[in-house]
Scaffold this motif. Sequence first.
Motif, PDB file in Angstrom:
ATOM      1  N   ARG A 150       0.929  -0.502   0.148  1.00 19.55           N
ATOM      2  CA  ARG A 150      -0.079  -0.278  -0.094  1.00 19.55           C
ATOM      3  C   ARG A 150       0.730   1.538  -0.065  1.00 19.55           C
ATOM      4  N   HIS A 151       1.894   1.559   1.102  1.00 18.78           N
ATOM      5  CA  HIS A 151       2.997   2.283   0.981  1.00 18.78           C
ATOM      6  C   HIS A 151       3.606   2.594  -0.169  1.00 18.78           C
ATOM      7  N   ASP A 152       4.101   1.845  -1.258  1.00 21.04           N
ATOM      8  CA  ASP A 152       4.875   1.560  -1.984  1.00 21.04           C
ATOM      9  C   ASP A 152       3.814   2.302  -3.761  1.00 21.04           C
ATOM     10  N   SER A 153       2.392   1.448  -3.265  1.00 20.59           N
ATOM     11  CA  SER A 153       1.626   2.456  -4.779  1.00 20.59           C
ATOM     12  C   SER A 153       1.265   4.074  -4.209  1.00 20.59           C
ATOM     13  N   GLU A 154       1.261   4.225  -2.446  1.00 23.54           N
ATOM     14  CA  GLU A 154       0.864   5.748  -2.863  1.00 23.54           C
ATOM     15  C   GLU A 154       1.803   6.380  -3.117  1.00 23.54           C
ATOM     16  N   GLN A 155       3.552   5.781  -2.457  1.00 21.47           N
ATOM     17  CA  GLN A 155       4.859   7.052  -3.194  1.00 21.47           C
ATOM     18  C   GLN A 155       4.556   6.275  -4.530  1.00 21.47           C
ATOM     19  N   ALA A 156       4.176   5.468  -5.585  1.00 18.15           N
ATOM     20  CA  ALA A 156       4.488   5.420  -6.442  1.00 18.15           C
ATOM     21  C   ALA A 156       3.724   6.382  -8.010  1.00 18.15           C
ATOM     22  N   GLN A 157       2.042   6.720  -7.334  1.00 13.65           N
ATOM     23  CA  GLN A 157       0.960   7.378  -7.723  1.00 13.65           C
ATOM     24  C   GLN A 157       1.548   8.760  -8.362  1.00 13.65           C
ATOM     25  N   PRO A 158       2.595   9.796  -7.979  1.00 15.11           N
ATOM     26  CA  PRO A 158       3.226  10.779  -8.533  1.00 15.11           C
ATOM     27  C   PRO A 158       3.182  10.332  -9.668  1.00 15.11           C
ATOM     28  N   ALA A 159       4.345   9.675  -9.235  1.00 14.92           N
ATOM     29  CA  ALA A 159       5.350   9.521 -10.552  1.00 14.92           C
ATOM     30  C   ALA A 159       4.495   8.338 -11.776  1.00 14.92           C
ATOM     31  N   GLY A 160       3.256   8.042 -11.290  1.00 11.37           N
ATOM     32  CA  GLY A 160       2.730   7.486 -12.694  1.00 11.37           C
ATOM     33  C   GLY A 160       1.875   8.708 -13.186  1.00 11.37           C
TER      34      GLY A 160
END
Length: 216
Positions: free
Chosen positions: A201-211
């Motif tokens: 979940r943390h990795d997904s949240e961190q990846a959102q801006p880059a996506g």
Amino acid sequence: MAEANGLIQRITARVMEIVVRDAAQLLRDDERLHIAINLSTEDLKTQDAEQRLRRLSAEAGMGPRSLMVEITERGLIDPDKSRAVLLAVRASGFQVAIDDFGTGHSSLSYLATYDLDFLKIDKMFIDTLGTDAPTRLVTLHIIELARSLGLQMIAEGVENQTQCDILRQHGVQYAQGWLFARPMSIEQLSAFIDQHTAAARHDSEQAQPAGGFNGG
């Protein structure tokens, strides 16, 4: 020895009871999870195992997808009896996997005779991946065979990242082995799942801006 002395069906029944007792809450909380239960040759001669699975899962409030049935090639040597049992198991919503595929005889005929969901690739084949062993090609043929038959695959005994990468590249959906975790208790498993769910979940949240997410 248990089969030879007429005890194996009682052992299977007890294993089912322990799984429901220890893991029902965990399986109810996360429908993505399942536990696999091995059925013996004797279990495939009557409808008792299927009926017991259905009753226990209903009493525990679990969906049938929470339990998977694993059978070996040796358990399929009497298709007149075992095919009817496995059809009933699948009709009740439980998934069926053939275990240790390729280590017995007439493997291809079993795949043609039975309706299955998963093919488990034995560790002896996984060990050849990333090596120069000629039998590594057999492993890739097994993968292609499963894909052509529309079977999902589970690789057994994955112990290093090279094996994992090769399996992923060839479309194997699931894997188990020491690369991921060692045997553990239900309590440890629950904590393990919580830890990895939180990390994902943390990795997904961190990846959102880059996506490219634009909050406006």
